[in-house]
Write a protein that holds these residues in place. Structure first.
Motif, PDB file in Angstrom:
ATOM      1  N   SER A 188       0.832  -1.205   0.000  1.00  0.00           N
ATOM      2  CA  SER A 188       0.000   0.000   0.000  1.00  0.00           C
ATOM      3  C   SER A 188       0.864   1.251   0.000  1.00  0.00           C
ATOM      4  CB  SER A 188      -0.910   0.026   1.231  1.00  0.00           C
ATOM      5  OG  SER A 188      -1.818  -1.052   1.216  1.00  0.00           O
ATOM      6  N   PRO A 189       0.479   2.274  -0.759  1.00  0.00           N
ATOM      7  CA  PRO A 189       1.235   3.524  -0.767  1.00  0.00           C
ATOM      8  C   PRO A 189       1.006   4.317   0.508  1.00  0.00           C
ATOM      9  CG  PRO A 189      -0.741   3.779  -2.076  1.00  0.00           C
ATOM     10  CD  PRO A 189      -0.693   2.331  -1.652  1.00  0.00           C
ATOM     11  N   GLN A 190       1.823   5.312   0.722  1.00  0.00           N
ATOM     12  CA  GLN A 190       1.651   6.190   1.876  1.00  0.00           C
ATOM     13  C   GLN A 190       0.289   6.866   1.805  1.00  0.00           C
ATOM     14  OE1 GLN A 190       4.754   9.114   2.212  1.00  0.00           O
ATOM     15  NE2 GLN A 190       3.649  10.341   3.722  1.00  0.00           N
ATOM     16  N   ALA A 191      -0.455   6.816   2.896  1.00  0.00           N
ATOM     17  CA  ALA A 191      -1.828   7.327   2.890  1.00  0.00           C
ATOM     18  C   ALA A 191      -1.881   8.847   2.931  1.00  0.00           C
ATOM     19  CB  ALA A 191      -2.610   6.752   4.062  1.00  0.00           C
ATOM     20  N   ARG A 192      -0.978   9.472   3.652  1.00  0.00           N
ATOM     21  CA  ARG A 192      -1.013  10.918   3.808  1.00  0.00           C
ATOM     22  C   ARG A 192      -0.447  11.600   2.576  1.00  0.00           C
ATOM     23  NH1 ARG A 192      -4.001  14.330   6.344  1.00  0.00           N
ATOM     24  NH2 ARG A 192      -3.930  12.958   8.170  1.00  0.00           N
ATOM     25  N   VAL A 193      -1.253  12.445   1.939  1.00  0.00           N
ATOM     26  CA  VAL A 193      -0.815  13.181   0.756  1.00  0.00           C
ATOM     27  C   VAL A 193      -0.248  14.529   1.168  1.00  0.00           C
ATOM     28  CG1 VAL A 193      -1.571  14.194  -1.435  1.00  0.00           C
ATOM     29  CG2 VAL A 193      -2.543  12.020  -0.649  1.00  0.00           C
ATOM     30  N   ASP A 194      -1.015  15.287   1.933  1.00  0.00           N
ATOM     31  CA  ASP A 194      -0.567  16.549   2.513  1.00  0.00           C
ATOM     32  C   ASP A 194      -1.393  16.782   3.768  1.00  0.00           C
ATOM     33  OD1 ASP A 194      -3.078  17.702   1.689  1.00  0.00           O
ATOM     34  OD2 ASP A 194      -2.225  18.071  -0.289  1.00  0.00           O
ATOM     35  N   GLU A 195      -1.320  17.990   4.318  1.00  0.00           N
ATOM     36  CA  GLU A 195      -2.011  18.224   5.594  1.00  0.00           C
ATOM     37  C   GLU A 195      -3.532  18.192   5.458  1.00  0.00           C
ATOM     38  OE1 GLU A 195      -1.734  23.125   5.329  1.00  0.00           O
ATOM     39  OE2 GLU A 195      -0.791  22.037   6.978  1.00  0.00           O
ATOM     40  N   ASN A 196      -4.033  18.302   4.220  1.00  0.00           N
ATOM     41  CA  ASN A 196      -5.472  18.329   4.019  1.00  0.00           C
ATOM     42  C   ASN A 196      -6.027  17.100   3.298  1.00  0.00           C
ATOM     43  OD1 ASN A 196      -5.770  21.005   5.117  1.00  0.00           O
ATOM     44  ND2 ASN A 196      -4.893  21.790   3.207  1.00  0.00           N
ATOM     45  N   THR A 197      -5.159  16.243   2.785  1.00  0.00           N
ATOM     46  CA  THR A 197      -5.611  15.145   1.933  1.00  0.00           C
ATOM     47  C   THR A 197      -4.945  13.838   2.333  1.00  0.00           C
ATOM     48  OG1 THR A 197      -5.929  16.663   0.075  1.00  0.00           O
ATOM     49  CG2 THR A 197      -5.772  14.326  -0.456  1.00  0.00           C
ATOM     50  N   THR A 202      -9.182   1.762  -0.177  1.00  0.00           N
ATOM     51  CA  THR A 202      -9.071   1.258  -1.550  1.00  0.00           C
ATOM     52  C   THR A 202      -9.663  -0.139  -1.582  1.00  0.00           C
ATOM     53  OG1 THR A 202      -7.053   2.530  -1.992  1.00  0.00           O
ATOM     54  CG2 THR A 202      -7.518   0.675  -3.448  1.00  0.00           C
ATOM     55  N   SER A 203     -10.631  -0.349  -2.484  1.00  0.00           N
ATOM     56  CA  SER A 203     -11.291  -1.649  -2.620  1.00  0.00           C
ATOM     57  C   SER A 203     -11.132  -2.122  -4.056  1.00  0.00           C
ATOM     58  CB  SER A 203     -12.781  -1.544  -2.271  1.00  0.00           C
ATOM     59  OG  SER A 203     -12.977  -0.947  -1.005  1.00  0.00           O
ATOM     60  N   LEU A 204     -10.618  -3.325  -4.235  1.00  0.00           N
ATOM     61  CA  LEU A 204     -10.391  -3.893  -5.558  1.00  0.00           C
ATOM     62  C   LEU A 204     -11.261  -5.129  -5.750  1.00  0.00           C
ATOM     63  CD1 LEU A 204      -6.572  -3.397  -5.683  1.00  0.00           C
ATOM     64  CD2 LEU A 204      -7.998  -2.978  -7.673  1.00  0.00           C
ATOM     65  N   PHE A 205     -11.980  -5.155  -6.879  1.00  0.00           N
ATOM     66  CA  PHE A 205     -12.868  -6.264  -7.213  1.00  0.00           C
ATOM     67  C   PHE A 205     -12.615  -6.697  -8.654  1.00  0.00           C
ATOM     68  CE2 PHE A 205     -15.047  -4.011  -3.831  1.00  0.00           C
ATOM     69  CZ  PHE A 205     -15.636  -5.007  -3.072  1.00  0.00           C
ATOM     70  N   MET A 206     -13.003  -7.956  -8.961  1.00  0.00           N
ATOM     71  CA  MET A 206     -12.963  -8.452 -10.328  1.00  0.00           C
ATOM     72  C   MET A 206     -14.266  -9.173 -10.650  1.00  0.00           C
ATOM     73  SD  MET A 206      -9.026  -9.817 -10.898  1.00  0.00           S
ATOM     74  CE  MET A 206      -9.292 -10.056 -12.663  1.00  0.00           C
ATOM     75  N   HIS A 207     -14.680  -9.052 -11.907  1.00  0.00           N
ATOM     76  CA  HIS A 207     -15.836  -9.787 -12.421  1.00  0.00           C
ATOM     77  C   HIS A 207     -15.437 -10.286 -13.799  1.00  0.00           C
ATOM     78  CE1 HIS A 207     -19.863 -10.567 -14.080  1.00  0.00           C
ATOM     79  NE2 HIS A 207     -20.250 -10.714 -12.818  1.00  0.00           N
ATOM     80  N   THR A 390      -9.006  -7.208  -2.706  1.00  0.00           N
ATOM     81  CA  THR A 390      -8.435  -6.623  -1.495  1.00  0.00           C
ATOM     82  C   THR A 390      -9.255  -5.405  -1.102  1.00  0.00           C
ATOM     83  OG1 THR A 390      -6.413  -5.760  -0.447  1.00  0.00           O
ATOM     84  CG2 THR A 390      -6.795  -5.142  -2.735  1.00  0.00           C
ATOM     85  N   ASP A 391      -9.370  -5.168   0.192  1.00  0.00           N
ATOM     86  CA  ASP A 391     -10.091  -4.014   0.720  1.00  0.00           C
ATOM     87  C   ASP A 391      -9.242  -3.429   1.839  1.00  0.00           C
ATOM     88  OD1 ASP A 391     -12.066  -2.128   1.224  1.00  0.00           O
ATOM     89  OD2 ASP A 391     -13.232  -3.464   2.512  1.00  0.00           O
ATOM     90  N   ARG A 392      -8.635  -2.281   1.579  1.00  0.00           N
ATOM     91  CA  ARG A 392      -7.650  -1.724   2.511  1.00  0.00           C
ATOM     92  C   ARG A 392      -8.101  -0.355   3.021  1.00  0.00           C
ATOM     93  NH1 ARG A 392      -1.890  -3.244  -0.384  1.00  0.00           N
ATOM     94  NH2 ARG A 392      -2.531  -5.291  -1.168  1.00  0.00           N
ATOM     95  N   ARG A 393      -7.954  -0.168   4.326  1.00  0.00           N
ATOM     96  CA  ARG A 393      -8.255   1.110   4.956  1.00  0.00           C
ATOM     97  C   ARG A 393      -7.008   1.637   5.636  1.00  0.00           C
ATOM     98  NH1 ARG A 393     -14.110   0.849   7.886  1.00  0.00           N
ATOM     99  NH2 ARG A 393     -14.999  -0.957   6.847  1.00  0.00           N
ATOM    100  N   THR A 394      -6.976   2.968   5.821  1.00  0.00           N
ATOM    101  CA  THR A 394      -5.915   3.523   6.656  1.00  0.00           C
ATOM    102  C   THR A 394      -6.159   3.043   8.078  1.00  0.00           C
ATOM    103  OG1 THR A 394      -7.246   5.521   6.886  1.00  0.00           O
ATOM    104  CG2 THR A 394      -5.539   5.543   5.207  1.00  0.00           C
ATOM    105  N   PRO A 395      -5.122   2.991   8.916  1.00  0.00           N
ATOM    106  CA  PRO A 395      -5.245   2.354  10.236  1.00  0.00           C
ATOM    107  C   PRO A 395      -6.414   2.845  11.076  1.00  0.00           C
ATOM    108  CG  PRO A 395      -2.957   2.779   9.752  1.00  0.00           C
ATOM    109  CD  PRO A 395      -3.746   3.379   8.616  1.00  0.00           C
ATOM    110  N   ASP A 396      -6.709   4.152  11.098  1.00  0.00           N
ATOM    111  CA  ASP A 396      -7.786   4.623  11.942  1.00  0.00           C
ATOM    112  C   ASP A 396      -9.152   4.411  11.324  1.00  0.00           C
ATOM    113  OD1 ASP A 396      -7.358   6.458   9.955  1.00  0.00           O
ATOM    114  OD2 ASP A 396      -7.856   8.203  11.195  1.00  0.00           O
TER     115      ASP A 396
END
Length: 398
Positions: A188-197, A202-207, A390-396
């Protein structure tokens, strides 16, 4: 009951006029070229159904900064145009004279002035025109108003500070297991982009051979997408899946990469969720609805109406729903309490009279007729369910 003040929602189906704001930063010396391109675009867009007017403005502080505003009869009219191949081709010349762009879309809530329409003016009743709000192309009219009569958004919606967006693409048949493994195993990439973002989920699905990547961002979506594209973990993943894509792309060529991601964009056209704390037993699912040619927007509108009604019922297992739609592709992301098939008609979006028949009429995959029994609806639901990769959330957020 969930009141309008508690409900989290966004929608392209309010029936209100749409104001589109496009901010542009031109390359030095590109003004004349830009004006020629704009004149061609202006003439082309003036004939697009739903377009009302546009304005071209130049900054009085920085002459390299320009602004184009356009007004549309409704968001669906604009989205049908902006997601079309015709639009993709028409804006290509802009990239030679524009350094950066930013597009913002707003439904019109209030207009002031002597010719303004009063806020909250009643819309024509669906029954007055002889239409049944539960059947036919305008199945969600009861929730979103009459499209020809409502020009202003009736009431403000409550947001949660989250922007939702998705990408979709297809991979070569036979490569699905390899692609699924790559998508499930990336760092997973770093979640924090800047102080506001920051990236929230991220949820990934296939059909089959179709991939859908849904993202949730707190703050600036464009900044987050640019941030993600530069992360080494994501760049490595994109390069790894390159050989398996059905649409060729060259990530080292900005034009090729831009064209791929433009065509892969799957905008969120509707989101609704009950306010308050999420239950612990909520799980995320995705359903794939391939619409008949030209029916994608009406299919999304039908499902949006069902989800608006569902989230107001505290006994309903649907905690939240997001609809993504482009052309004839409709994906419905569900945050659901309990098993997916506990109430199959509700989960599929066809609970209530005539809903299954309307869905079957709009779906390209409904070749076996209209599902009517619980068993038939359950089979239909199973065919529509996308496989979670995969279904990934930031820790909080976990």
């Amino acid at each position: 009951m969930t009141t309008l003040s508690e409900r989290i929602s966004q929608s392209a189906f309010d029936g209100s006029r749409l104001r589109v704001v496009l901010l542009l930063d031109l390359y030095d010396g590109a003004q004349n070229q830009f004006l020629e391109v704009y004149e061609h675009l202006r003439k082309q867009v003036s004939s697009v159904p739903g377009h009302i007017s546009d304005e071209l403005c130049q900054s009085i502080e920085n002459p390299s900064q320009w602004l184009i505003t356009s007004e549309w009869e409704s968001a669906p009219r604009f989205l049908a145009w902006v997601n079309s191949e015709e639009h993709v081709a028409s804006v290509q010349p802009l990239h030679g004279c524009v350094r950066d762009t930013r597009s913002l879309r707003f439904s019109v809530l209030r207009v002031t002035g002597k010719d303004s329409v009063p806020v909250g003016s009643p819309s024509p009743s669906p029954s007055a025109s002889g239409s049944d709000p539960g059947f036919g192309p305008d199945a969600a009219t009861a929730h979103f108003g009459n499209r020809s009569g409502d020009r202003l958004q009736v009431a403000p919606r409550r947001g949660d500070g989250v922007v939702r967006h998705a990408l979709t693409f297809t991979v070569k048949p036979g490569s699905e297991p390899v692609v699924a493994e790559l998508l499930a195993g990336y760092t997973s990439p770093q979640a924090r982009v800047d102080e506001n973002t920051r990236l929230r989920r991220t949820s990934l699905f296939m059909h089959g051979n179709r991939v859908v990547r849904a993202v949730e961002v707190e703050g600036d979506l464009l900044a987050a997408l640019r941030h993600v594209a530069l992360q080494p973990e994501v760049r490595a993943l994109e390069e790894a899946i390159n050989p398996y894509l059905e649409q060729d792309r060259d990530l080292s060529d900005p034009g090729s990469a831009r064209l791929f991601f433009t065509r892969a964009a799957l905008p969120a056209v509707h989101h609704v969720a009950a306010g308050g704390r999420e239950h612990a037993d909520v799980r995320r699912h995705a359903l794939f609805y391939p619409a008949k040619n030209g029916c994608g927007m009406e299919l999304a509108r039908l499902l949006a109406g069902q989800d608006e009604a569902a989230v107001d019922d505290p006994a309903n297992p649907i905690e939240g729903s997001t609809l993504f739609q482009r052309d004839d592709i409709v994906v419905r992301l569900l945050d659901l309490r309990g098993p997916l098939d506990a109430r199959p008609a509700l989960t599929l979006g066809v609970e209530g009279g005539h809903k299954a028949a309307v869905l079957a009429r709009l779906l390209d995959s409904a070749k076996d007729g209209v599902p009517t029994t619980d068993q038939e609806i359950s089979r239909f639901l199973a065919r529509s369910e996308m496989r979670l990769i995969t279904d990934r959330r930031t820790p909080d957020q976990a």
